[in-house]
Structures are given as structure tokens and as C-alpha cells.
Design a protein around this motif. Structure first.
Motif, PDB file in Angstrom:
ATOM      1  N   CYS A  26       0.826  -1.216   0.000  1.00 19.89           N
ATOM      2  CA  CYS A  26       0.000   0.000   0.000  1.00 19.89           C
ATOM      3  C   CYS A  26       0.858   1.263   0.000  1.00 19.89           C
ATOM      4  O   CYS A  26       1.820   1.377   0.754  1.00 19.89           O
ATOM      5  N   GLY A  27       0.473   2.209  -0.846  1.00 24.58           N
ATOM      6  CA  GLY A  27       1.195   3.467  -0.942  1.00 24.58           C
ATOM      7  C   GLY A  27       0.985   4.342   0.281  1.00 24.58           C
ATOM      8  O   GLY A  27       1.727   5.289   0.535  1.00 24.58           O
ATOM      9  N   ASP A  28      -0.046   4.026   1.061  1.00 22.56           N
ATOM     10  CA  ASP A  28      -0.404   4.854   2.210  1.00 22.56           C
ATOM     11  C   ASP A  28       0.083   4.206   3.507  1.00 22.56           C
ATOM     12  O   ASP A  28      -0.340   4.563   4.597  1.00 22.56           O
ATOM     13  N   GLY A  61      -2.997  -0.822   3.477  1.00 25.44           N
ATOM     14  CA  GLY A  61      -4.180  -1.532   3.012  1.00 25.44           C
ATOM     15  C   GLY A  61      -5.396  -0.641   3.017  1.00 25.44           C
ATOM     16  O   GLY A  61      -6.470  -1.050   3.421  1.00 25.44           O
ATOM     17  N   CYS A  62      -5.181   0.626   2.534  1.00 27.52           N
ATOM     18  CA  CYS A  62      -6.292   1.575   2.522  1.00 27.52           C
ATOM     19  C   CYS A  62      -7.378   1.115   1.554  1.00 27.52           C
ATOM     20  O   CYS A  62      -8.541   1.439   1.727  1.00 27.52           O
ATOM     21  N   GLY A  63      -6.984   0.351   0.528  1.00 28.67           N
ATOM     22  CA  GLY A  63      -7.959  -0.123  -0.445  1.00 28.67           C
ATOM     23  C   GLY A  63      -8.264   0.908  -1.513  1.00 28.67           C
ATOM     24  O   GLY A  63      -9.019   0.653  -2.440  1.00 28.67           O
ATOM     25  N   GLU A  64      -7.673   2.103  -1.371  1.00 32.64           N
ATOM     26  CA  GLU A  64      -8.030   3.170  -2.301  1.00 32.64           C
ATOM     27  C   GLU A  64      -6.880   3.697  -3.143  1.00 32.64           C
ATOM     28  O   GLU A  64      -7.097   4.237  -4.220  1.00 32.64           O
ATOM     29  N   CYS A  65      -5.640   3.545  -2.649  1.00 29.26           N
ATOM     30  CA  CYS A  65      -4.503   4.077  -3.414  1.00 29.26           C
ATOM     31  C   CYS A  65      -4.279   3.210  -4.666  1.00 29.26           C
ATOM     32  O   CYS A  65      -4.823   2.107  -4.782  1.00 29.26           O
ATOM     33  N   CYS A  97      -2.958  -0.380  -3.866  1.00 30.74           N
ATOM     34  CA  CYS A  97      -3.985  -1.301  -3.351  1.00 30.74           C
ATOM     35  C   CYS A  97      -4.889  -1.790  -4.486  1.00 30.74           C
ATOM     36  O   CYS A  97      -5.188  -2.974  -4.594  1.00 30.74           O
TER      37      CYS A  97
HETATM   38 ZN   LIG Z   1      -3.428   1.572  -0.233  1.00 29.10          ZN
END
Ligand SMILES: [Zn+2]
Length: 419
Positions: free
Chosen positions: A87-89, A98-102, A105
Motif C-alpha cells: 500500500c502506498g499509504d 491496506g487503505c484499499g483506495e490508493c 492497493c
Molecule cells: Zn493503499
């Protein structure tokens, strides 16, 4: 939501109903992984030895084994963990990744991330040559500067030699490579591999937890979601299919007509034939969807349709590669056919288990609506039901021994028809 955390808090771990302990373990590990990376000197380069680990960092390790019954979400959990690692975040706000949005992910969830190697054995076994190739590719440096993650589904399909090749890679890991192996249980892998992996154990989620996800995520009406969740016995993918795919629901209904249809010899043989045919049709639908795009991709890779020097030679090369592909597709078709028929037999076994529970007056959650079971339950004895269950299990066993499916299923149907 019923749980303590809302769906958004969980990011990529959102699709793991009833697996709170696993999610907590993986989030700790992802935080440890981020701490490890943060503790290393920027700019990379070869380093002598590794920095001492803090408690948080030791939550992370380089080889993982995800176990749990089919449908409990082994590969979903492994995929979510891969996303958390890449994850980038990841270290932005001290949260585990594991934001699921970057972008990262999303790429992991779509299976397109450059640092994620996805392995899905398509045939009955995974060979040593493929494994050596995989080990070589896995040893490369991660392009994104974090980890190189190998997600190996059905790692239990490795041949013995393949397992040895894998063992070597896990014994002497490349510094930034993380192995995520998935298997039904830890015992499905050789002890030497098993002992070098940290084991993540998924449990069968409750029907309520599965139904909740179907309602929240897929917008399925609660009663229908619960019926599908019960029928699928904690297998979330299957529950979703039963609730949303009319043809899957119809095939299940066909299978469950067998118990009341097998009244004597003739109907029993008819039921057996239709059971095998239904499974074959379903398997065909699944494999055809996969086969043609693979052949098409291969033809494109060899430049079919173009002309000029070297094309004839390339075409000869393609014939060999096409033959390889077709062999693999054939082996996959065999596996899908076997799995599909086995699935039908398990549905049937579950139906008789429900009948047995009613006959014994046990207080258990039933997979099938009681109204479908009552008549058969009252017209037979627990002993007869047990005998029928044994006949189904025996049939499953024969199929693993490569007995012709129709023969095995006919034998079973005849046993079911006996009073
Ligand atoms: Zn992410």
C-alpha cells in the motif's frame, strides 16, 4: 454493521467476515513490515546483516501459510495482506497499510501490481520447472521499493520436487521477498515448508456474518442472503453466487431433487445420469470461459496474422506452445469437472445431514429449509440416513481414485434408493 469496526476502517480487510483474529494478526504484521522498511537506510543498496527487530517488527516475517476450509477466504486474506504490504499509504499516518483506495492497493486487488506474483495452479499438480521459474522471478528486487510478494494459491498442489524447490527459496529468502502460501490445512504441505511459515488460520464464518456481507456489500435482501449463506455453509463466494446467479441456484435445486426422486432402480439411474451431466455442463461453462481467451493471447503473442521473414519459424514455435497450453487446459478441465461433481455430492450429503439432524431432534442450524426436509425425515430412520450419507462419502472416495464418474454415481444412487 454489527462488528466493532466499520467497513471503511478495515480497508482491504473488509471482505473477511467472522475472521477478526486473522485480520488483527495481519494488520499487526503489515505495521511491522512498514516499521522494518522505515528502519532501513534510504537509498537501498546491499546491507550487511539486518537491523535488530523491535517487537512490532517481529510481527512480520517472510513466509506465511494461509489455511482454512474452502471458501473461508484464504486467498482473500492473502490478497488483502499483499495489498497492505504494498500500500502506498502504508506509513502515512502510522496505520497499517491496506487503505484499499490508493493506486497500489487497487492494482493488488486487480492482480496487476508489478511486485505481486500471483500463482494459481490450473491443473492437478504444479511442477518443478514452473516452481524454479517462480523462485527466480521472486528473487528480483521490488520495483516499488517495498516488497516482492508471491501469492501462491493451492500450494498443496506442488509436486514433491516442486516443494523442494520452494523450500530452498523459503529457507534462504531474498531480503525483500514475501511468500504467501495458501492450502486447506497446514498438514497439506510437507513439514519442512510448514515449519518455516507463520500460519494464519481462517475459520468457517457464521451464516449470520456471511449474510451480513451479502446484504451490506451486494445489496441482497436479508432473508434471501441468510438462506444462501446457510446453503453455502460459510463459503462466502458460493453464498454470493447462489444469491445472485440464477443458474447456480437452479443447479443446486436440481441436485437436491435427487433424494425424493430415487424411489426405485429406474429413477435412481436417471438421477445419477442427470447429476453427472449437470456437473459436466457447469464445468464446461467454467472452462470454456477461460480457454479461448488463453489461446487467443498465445496467438497474439506469436504474432499470428502478420507476415515477413521469421514468421514461419515463429508459427512452428507456436504449435509447440499451443500444445502445451492445450495440455494444461485439459488437465484443468479434468480438475474442474471433478471439483464440480464433488460440490454436488457435498450438497447432497448436507441435505441428508439435515435430515439426520431432524430425525435426531438435534439443535443445529440447518443448511436447507426445514419444509424441504420434513417429509423424507419422517418416512425414514436415522440408520437409513446414515447409510445414505456413507454411500455419498464412498462415492466421493471412488471419484478421487479415478473411477468413471457415471459408474460411481450410479452405485451411489442405487444405495440411496434402498429403503
Ligand atoms: Zn493503499
Amino acid at each position: 454493521m454489527t462488528g466493532g469496526l466499520s467497513a471503511q476502517d478495515l480497508g482491504v480487510f473488509d471482505d473477511l467476515p467472522g475472521q477478526d483474529a486473522v485480520v488483527a494478526q495481519l494488520r499487526r504484521a503489515a505495521a511491522g513490515a512498514a516499521a522494518l522498511l522505515a528502519g532501513q537506510q534510504p537509498g537501498g543498496g546491499a546491507r550487511e546483516g539486518r537491523p535488530p527487530r523491535t517487537g512490532q517488527q517481529s510481527a512480520m516475517t517472510h513466509a506465511w501459510l494461509f489455511t482454512g476450509p474452502p471458501g473461508s477466504g484464504r486467498s482473500v486474506a492473502a490478497r488483502a495482506f499483499a495489498a497492505a504490504l504494498l500500500c502506498g499509504d502504508a506509513d502515512g499516518d502510522g496505520n497499517a497499510g491496506g487503505c484499499g483506495e490508493c493506486a497500489s492497493c487497487r492494482q493488488v486487488l486487480a492482480g496487476t501490481h508489478a511486485d505481486l506474483l500471483l500463482v494459481r495452479p490450473q491443473g492437478l499438480s504444479y511442477g518443478v520447472k514452473q516452481t524454479r521459474d517462480l523462485v527466480l522471478r521472486a528473487a528480483g528486487k521490488p520495483t516499488g521499493g517495498r516488497w516482492h510478494v508471491v501469492l501462491f494459491e493451492d500450494a498443496d498442489r506442488c509436486t514433491e520436487q516442486a516443494a523442494n524447490a520452494l523450500l530452498k527459496a523459503i529457507e534462504e529468502p531474498a531480503p525483500r521477498t514475501v511468500w504467501l502460501l495458501c492450502a486447506p490445512s497446514a498438514e497439506d504441505l510437507v513439514p519442512t515448508i510448514r515449519s518455516r511459515c507463520r500460519v494464519v488460520t481462517l475459520v468457517v464464518p457464521s451464516s449470520d456474518a456471511v449474510a451480513q456481507v451479502l446484504t451490506d456489500r451486494d445489496g441482497i435482501e436479508p432473508a434471501r442472503a441468510l438462506a444462501a449463506a446457510r446453503a453455502a455453509q460459510g463459503h462466502i463466494g458460493r453464498a454470493r453466487r447462489l444469491a445472485t446467479d440464477a443458474s447456480a441456484a437452479k443447479r443446486r435445486a436440481d441436485v437436491l431433487r435427487v433424494p425424493s426422486a430415487v424411489t426405485s432402480l429406474g429413477p435412481a439411474l436417471t438421477a445419477a445420469a442427470s447429476l453427472v451431466r449437470t456437473a459436466e455442463e457447469e464445468a464446461k461453462a467454467v472452462t470454456e470461459e477461460l480457454d479461448e481467451p488463453e489461446r487467443e493471447a498465445l496467438r497474439r503473442a506469436f504474432g499470428e496474422g502478420s507476415s515477413g521473414k521469421g514468421v514461419a519459424k515463429a508459427m512452428r514455435g507456436m504449435a509447440g506452445a499451443m500444445k502445451d497450453l492445450e495440455d494444461r487446459q485439459k488437465s484443468r478441465a479434468t480438475r474442474v469437472k471433478r471439483d464440480t461433481l464433488d460440490q454436488a455430492l457435498l450438497e447432497l450429503a448436507l441435505f441428508y445431514r439435515d435430515i439426520l439432524m431432524l430425525q435426531l431432534g438435534a439443535d443445529t442450524e440447518l443448511a436447507n429449509p426445514e419444509s424441504d426436509l420434513r417429509k423424507l425425515a419422517s418416512s425414514s430412520t436415522p440408520e437409513a440416513t446414515l447409510r445414505r450419507l456413507q454411500a455419498i462419502m464412498h462415492c466421493r472416495e471412488l471419484l478421487t481414485l479415478n473411477v468413471a464418474p457415471l459408474l460411481a454415481v450410479e452405485e451411489m444412487a442405487l444405495s440411496l434408493s434402498e429403503g
